[in-house]
Design an enzyme around this catalytic site. Structure first.
Site, short mmCIF file in Angstrom:
data_model
loop_
_atom_site.label_atom_id
_atom_site.label_comp_id
_atom_site.label_asym_id
_atom_site.label_seq_id
_atom_site.Cartn_x
_atom_site.Cartn_y
_atom_site.Cartn_z
N ARG A 98 43.18 54.13 49.87
CA ARG A 98 44.18 53.79 50.88
C ARG A 98 43.52 52.98 51.99
O ARG A 98 42.34 53.16 52.30
CB ARG A 98 44.73 55.10 51.43
CG ARG A 98 45.87 54.97 52.44
CD ARG A 98 47.13 54.56 51.78
NE ARG A 98 48.30 54.87 52.62
CZ ARG A 98 49.40 54.13 52.63
NH1 ARG A 98 49.48 53.04 51.89
NH2 ARG A 98 50.43 54.47 53.38
N THR A 371 55.87 48.57 46.42
CA THR A 371 54.65 49.14 45.88
C THR A 371 54.69 48.78 44.40
O THR A 371 55.67 48.26 43.91
CB THR A 371 54.67 50.66 46.12
OG1 THR A 371 54.79 50.87 47.51
CG2 THR A 371 53.46 51.36 45.60
N ASN A 391 52.62 47.65 51.01
CA ASN A 391 53.67 48.32 51.77
C ASN A 391 54.99 47.56 51.61
O ASN A 391 55.74 47.85 50.70
CB ASN A 391 53.31 48.51 53.24
CG ASN A 391 54.13 49.62 53.88
OD1 ASN A 391 54.57 50.54 53.20
ND2 ASN A 391 54.34 49.54 55.18
#
Length: 561
Positions: A98, A371, A391
């Site tokens: 992430r 996504t 995003n």
């Protein structure tokens, strides 16, 4: 000169003879190995790697880079993601790559002088960008689990970037939809709405050059040297925060997965900074003791029960979930069986629950689907479930000058102000407040399911806040409602996320009087066009692999042998 977005060179518009060199296959059964992804050219790359003797991780690496070329609205090297990996023998493991907040980020960086969230700062432009994790994640998974040489796995993406490919109609639609944003965030554009048509052949030489640096130097080809300098220069040009020091410091993290039993099945999914694994595990535990199959697919009783489990899981998400390196996320307590049984103690089948009455249960301590996901099973039975993202569509809409790729707008996944919804309408609190180096909370839910200890299903999806509930419903469609995988993936869905207090539903969902029955109990509904896009593989009783791509996305594709 700055070139914008995805089309760094427009070779020809093909308006006289548009052509597309691929066609998406939505479902198939394969004897040995299968790949499900967001674009036929990317799944073809994965299949080629598997045929060369590569394992599931090798195929995932190659598909990941190929997606950055042919599916740039979500496939990326400027974003981040999650891997759930289950080897044919041994324990499952996860990798968190992430994005993180830059060192110069601050808790109130998106608030105006009155203390309110400033519109657009966390979603559009340079200030919305988190430190990318994708390349570091891909490099880490290959170093630990790959088998074929790195340069072999990166080469297909280079070939696609330099040699070119033809745009599908769905990708042209996205380009046109965001053309004004591209122009606002970048200095010039080599194309217009009228020159980009389905079948246009495109090349991306700057992206190709970036991929060559990654091919030559591995993660250092992105986080140090020329590419890092280009990213930092792009940040400075638009008031962004990421520095070369931020890039050099980035590290992905290997973690133990979230595991939860559901009848004869074991659900294996992502831990925080994903909220998906915890929320999915909570919902399945809350539903396990109820006879869903007896109630029937999307019957009033089954729908109400599932909505109430969703509501409670998302209330806990808002209160307790965030990056566990920065906040003491009470995972064991949230997944405790007694706690989850107690969460449903106030469920009543004859009245609607309300989100004002449902708060996080422990003691105090805009729909967009951009996504993307890959599900892979190789011939040895190794399974990969990866969800990756920028995003929003094309992330921040900022393309790195001279490097040819889009940067994310993941900073919006933090709580810009605790209690204020983000772009997906999700509410977060202090657990997900902005801190330098912190990973923002995600709804991505890459998942692998075992049945009595054997591989049973691999699945995941894009879909923002609806990812978790789509994964839940696809799983239940198979194991409770007896659907085959293509039917389970394509079945219409519904969603509740605590706030706002309404049930979202696709137009074909909740028929046969279910909406009327639940409206009479006091529930509120809002129809949406679609939610989440599942990509899944199911192991059939004879050992063959049934692969299913979601009809909600035209380019989703399956491949295998």
């Amino acid at each position: 000169m700055k070139y914008l977005p995805l089309l760094l060179v427009l070779l020809f518009a093909c308006r006289d003879k548009p052509r597309i060199d691929y066609e998406a296959q939505k479902a198939e059964v394969f004897d040995h190995a299968a790949v499900v992804g967001p674009h036929p050219l990317a799944t073809e790359v994965g299949l080629d790697i598997l045929r060369q003797g590569g394992n599931a991780i090798d195929a995932a690496v190659a598909v990941h880079f190929a997606m950055a070329v042919v599916y740039p609205r979500a496939g990326n090297i400027g974003g981040g993601g999650f891997l759930v990996y289950r080897p044919a023998s041994g324990e499952a493991i996860t990798l968190d790559y992430r994005e993180t907040a830059p060192a110069a980020a601050s808790r109130d960086m998106y608030l105006d002088s009155a203390g309110n969230v400033a519109d657009g700062l966390s979603t559009l432009g340079h200030l919305a960008v988190g430190v990318p994790g994708t390349v570091a994640g891909i490099a880490s998974m290959h170093e630990r689990l790959g088998s074929l040489p790195w340069d072999v796995l990166v080469q297909p993406a280079i070939d696609l970037a330099v040699g070119g490919y033809h745009l599908s109609a769905s990708e042209v639609d996205r380009i046109k939809r965001y053309h004004a944003d591209f122009a606002a965030q970048n200095t010039t554009t080599p194309f217009s709405d009228t020159t980009v048509v389905p079948g246009s052949q495109v090349q991306q030489p700057e992206l190709g050059a970036t991929l060559v640096r990654i091919q030559t130097d591995g993660r250092d080809g992105f986080y140090r040297g020329e590419t890092a300098a280009l990213i930092a220069a792009e940040m400075r040009s638009g008031g962004g925060l990421i520095t070369v020091e931020d890039l050099a410091a980035y590290q992905p993290k290997w973690k133990a997965p979230i595991k939860k039993e559901y009848k004869d099945y074991t659900i294996i999914s992502m831990p925080p900074s994903s909220s998906g694994g915890v929320a999915l595990a909570q919902m399945t535990e809350m539903l396990e003791d109820y006879p869903l199959a007896e109630y029937g697919f999307q019957s009033p009783r089954a729908t109400q029960l599932t909505v109430e489990a969703m509501r409670r899981a998302y209330a806990d998400r808002a209160e307790y979930l965030g990056d566990s390196d920065f906040y003491p996320v009470p995972v064991d307590s949230l997944l405790d069986d007694a706690y989850l049984r107690d969460r449903m103690a106030d469920y009543r089948s004859d009245t609607a629950g309300t989100s004002t009455a449902i708060v996080a249960g422990l003691m105090p301590m805009k729909e967009t689907f951009e996504t993307t996901h890959i599900s892979i099973v190789d011939s040895l039975g190794n399974a990969v479930s990866i969800t990756t993202t920028l995003n929003g569509n094309f992330g921040s809409k900022v393309m790195v000058d001279g490097a040819g790729f889009f940067l994310n707008n993941e900073m919006d996944d933090f709580s810009a102000k605790p209690g204020v919804p983000n772009m997906f309408g999700l509410v977060g609190k202090e657990a997900n407040a902005i801190q330098p180096g912190k990973r923002m909370l995600s709804s991505m839910t890459p998942t692998i399911v075992e049945r009595e200890g054997e591989l049973f299903m691999v699945l995941g999806a894009p879909g923002g806040s609806t990812i978790i509930t789509a994964v839940l419903q696809t799983f239940l469609n198979v194991v409770e409602f007896g659907m085959d995988l293509p039917e389970a993936v394509g079945a219409p869905r519904f969603h509740h996320q605590w706030l706002p207090d309404q049930i979202l539903y696709e137009s074909a969902a909740l028929t046969g009087g279910t909406i009327d029955s639940l409206t009479a109990l006091g529930y509120q509904f809002r129809e949406v066009e679609s939610m989440a896009v599942i990509k899944a593989i199911l192991v059939l009783p004879d050992g063959r692999l049934q692969a299913a791509a979601d009809p909600r996305n035209a380019d989703d594709d399956v491949a295998g042998y």
